[in-house]
Motif scaffolding. Structure first.
Motif, mmCIF file in Angstrom:
data_model
loop_
_atom_site.group_PDB
_atom_site.id
_atom_site.type_symbol
_atom_site.label_atom_id
_atom_site.label_comp_id
_atom_site.label_asym_id
_atom_site.label_seq_id
_atom_site.Cartn_x
_atom_site.Cartn_y
_atom_site.Cartn_z
ATOM 1 N N ASN A 31 0.833 -1.189 0.000
ATOM 2 C CA ASN A 31 0.000 0.000 0.000
ATOM 3 C C ASN A 31 0.871 1.243 0.000
ATOM 4 O O ASN A 31 1.999 1.235 0.456
ATOM 5 C CB ASN A 31 -0.909 0.018 1.236
ATOM 6 C CG ASN A 31 -1.883 -1.134 1.216
ATOM 7 O OD1 ASN A 31 -2.462 -1.432 0.189
ATOM 8 N ND2 ASN A 31 -2.051 -1.791 2.359
ATOM 9 N N GLY A 32 0.320 2.351 -0.480
ATOM 10 C CA GLY A 32 1.038 3.611 -0.456
ATOM 11 C C GLY A 32 1.334 4.124 -1.840
ATOM 12 O O GLY A 32 1.421 3.362 -2.794
ATOM 13 N N PRO A 33 1.512 5.452 -1.980
ATOM 14 C CA PRO A 33 1.691 6.054 -3.282
ATOM 15 C C PRO A 33 3.003 5.707 -3.964
ATOM 16 O O PRO A 33 3.099 5.753 -5.181
ATOM 17 C CB PRO A 33 1.625 7.560 -2.980
ATOM 18 C CG PRO A 33 2.053 7.669 -1.552
ATOM 19 C CD PRO A 33 1.500 6.449 -0.903
ATOM 20 N N SER A 34 4.053 5.347 -3.198
ATOM 21 C CA SER A 34 5.352 5.096 -3.812
ATOM 22 C C SER A 34 5.317 3.904 -4.755
ATOM 23 O O SER A 34 6.093 3.813 -5.697
ATOM 24 C CB SER A 34 6.418 4.870 -2.733
ATOM 25 O OG SER A 34 6.104 3.720 -1.961
ATOM 26 N N GLN A 35 4.394 2.966 -4.525
ATOM 27 C CA GLN A 35 4.333 1.773 -5.355
ATOM 28 C C GLN A 35 3.752 2.045 -6.734
ATOM 29 O O GLN A 35 3.925 1.242 -7.645
ATOM 30 C CB GLN A 35 3.493 0.686 -4.676
ATOM 31 C CG GLN A 35 4.167 0.053 -3.467
ATOM 32 C CD GLN A 35 4.137 0.984 -2.288
ATOM 33 O OE1 GLN A 35 4.975 1.859 -2.151
ATOM 34 N NE2 GLN A 35 3.170 0.827 -1.429
ATOM 35 N N LEU A 36 3.033 3.171 -6.885
ATOM 36 C CA LEU A 36 2.381 3.457 -8.153
ATOM 37 C C LEU A 36 3.376 3.641 -9.284
ATOM 38 O O LEU A 36 3.064 3.401 -10.434
ATOM 39 C CB LEU A 36 1.493 4.702 -8.020
ATOM 40 C CG LEU A 36 0.252 4.536 -7.139
ATOM 41 C CD1 LEU A 36 -0.511 5.843 -7.068
ATOM 42 C CD2 LEU A 36 -0.644 3.421 -7.645
ATOM 43 N N ALA A 43 6.013 -5.006 -10.561
ATOM 44 C CA ALA A 43 5.353 -6.312 -10.519
ATOM 45 C C ALA A 43 6.233 -7.384 -11.142
ATOM 46 O O ALA A 43 6.355 -8.496 -10.618
ATOM 47 C CB ALA A 43 4.011 -6.234 -11.254
ATOM 48 N N VAL A 44 6.887 -7.048 -12.263
ATOM 49 C CA VAL A 44 7.737 -8.028 -12.942
ATOM 50 C C VAL A 44 8.945 -8.389 -12.099
ATOM 51 O O VAL A 44 9.256 -9.573 -11.902
ATOM 52 C CB VAL A 44 8.200 -7.488 -14.316
ATOM 53 C CG1 VAL A 44 9.268 -8.404 -14.925
ATOM 54 C CG2 VAL A 44 7.006 -7.368 -15.265
ATOM 55 N N THR A 183 -4.413 -6.697 -17.078
ATOM 56 C CA THR A 183 -4.673 -7.091 -15.689
ATOM 57 C C THR A 183 -5.609 -8.287 -15.597
ATOM 58 O O THR A 183 -5.708 -8.913 -14.536
ATOM 59 C CB THR A 183 -5.274 -5.919 -14.887
ATOM 60 O OG1 THR A 183 -6.529 -5.530 -15.465
ATOM 61 C CG2 THR A 183 -4.334 -4.722 -14.888
ATOM 62 N N SER A 184 -6.308 -8.603 -16.697
ATOM 63 C CA SER A 184 -7.245 -9.733 -16.680
ATOM 64 C C SER A 184 -6.619 -11.023 -17.198
ATOM 65 O O SER A 184 -7.280 -12.068 -17.231
ATOM 66 C CB SER A 184 -8.484 -9.401 -17.526
ATOM 67 O OG SER A 184 -8.146 -9.272 -18.892
ATOM 68 N N GLY A 193 0.175 -9.894 -10.428
ATOM 69 C CA GLY A 193 -0.698 -9.321 -9.412
ATOM 70 C C GLY A 193 -0.931 -7.827 -9.531
ATOM 71 O O GLY A 193 -1.200 -7.155 -8.535
ATOM 72 N N MET A 194 -0.830 -7.282 -10.759
ATOM 73 C CA MET A 194 -1.124 -5.853 -10.934
ATOM 74 C C MET A 194 -2.609 -5.603 -10.699
ATOM 75 O O MET A 194 -3.449 -6.402 -11.105
ATOM 76 C CB MET A 194 -0.739 -5.392 -12.352
ATOM 77 C CG MET A 194 0.738 -5.435 -12.649
ATOM 78 S SD MET A 194 1.131 -4.726 -14.286
ATOM 79 C CE MET A 194 0.226 -5.830 -15.379
ATOM 80 N N GLN A 195 -2.938 -4.502 -10.048
ATOM 81 C CA GLN A 195 -4.315 -4.178 -9.715
ATOM 82 C C GLN A 195 -4.962 -3.362 -10.836
ATOM 83 O O GLN A 195 -4.377 -2.400 -11.339
ATOM 84 C CB GLN A 195 -4.374 -3.393 -8.411
ATOM 85 C CG GLN A 195 -3.804 -4.157 -7.223
ATOM 86 C CD GLN A 195 -4.594 -5.430 -6.933
ATOM 87 O OE1 GLN A 195 -5.818 -5.397 -6.859
ATOM 88 N NE2 GLN A 195 -3.890 -6.533 -6.763
#
Length: 225
Positions: A31-36, A43-44, A183-184, A193-195
């Protein structure tokens, strides 16, 4: 011009879905903005690497360069700016095209070597459509500028610029739709696991940054001019 005005917003959005600095320690589930800033590359690199891993890396890099190629021409004012902007636009798009084609080769090799099905998912169908349209777009753009004689001269070639611009924005929208559709896929669900919401949000930010920079006067009669 790419980092002024709302171009800064578009840059923020594309770097969210494109390659960020040092993503090896970022988990896409955190969680958190840094992951965006690490949706795709984070993710890779947070997952077991394989040859297939290069497909999302290359295609997200291609999207990054395509958007840079768009922003550099938004807008240009003087003749020298237009000329320099067009050359930079061409160079950035050529890099993007090379990355995208490499991504296509990798996914096709992976499918063939594993006996997988081709162009079945929404992501794959959109991706194939984008590859075809990008090829056409690149051919027309390059020949319009560098070999206008193919169209009967510079004036006739320039008369087609408005179609190149409009189709370019359409293709860019399809690219982002392809990223959202990724993502699908089973690979994303089982490995990356990308949202969905995160990718959509990044694409919306890109759109918010690009759309205000569009000059409808450049579209000629397509914009009712």
């Amino acid at each position: 011009m790419a980092s002024t005005g709302t171009g800064v917003v578009a840059q923020a959005g594309v770097w969210i879905v494109g390659p960020p600095p040092s993503t090896s320690q970022i988990k896409p589930q955190a969680n958190g903005p840094s992951q965006l800033t690490a949706i795709v590359w984070g993710a890779v690199f947070s997952s077991p690497l394989s040859l297939f891993s290069a497909h999302p890396l290359l295609n997200s890099a291609a999207l990054l360069f395509f958007i840079q190629g768009t922003l550099v021409l938004q807008p240009t004012h003087t003749a020298s700016q237009k000329h320099a902007g067009t050359l930079t636009h061409s160079a950035l798009n050529n890099v993007a095209l090379a990355a995208a084609l490499a991504g296509l080769v990798i996914i096709e090799y992976n499918k063939i070597s594993h006996g997988g099905t081709h162009f079945v998912s929404t992501h794959a169908i959109l991706g194939l459509t984008v590859y075809i349209l990008v090829g056409v777009q690149a051919f027309v753009g390059l020949t319009q500028f560098f070999t206008p004689a193919l169209y009967g001269g510079k004036e006739r070639a320039r008369a087609l610029y408005k179609y190149h611009r409009v189709s370019g924005y359409v293709v860019l929208a399809l690219m982002m739709a392809t990223a959202v559709a990724a993502t699908s896929t089973d690979f994303n669900k089982n490995v990356l696991g990308m949202q969905l919401w995160a990718v959509v949000a990044a694409c919306v930010i890109v759109v918010v940054g690009i759309v205000p920079r569009i000059r409808l006067s450049k579209f000629g009669w397509l914009a009712g001019k």
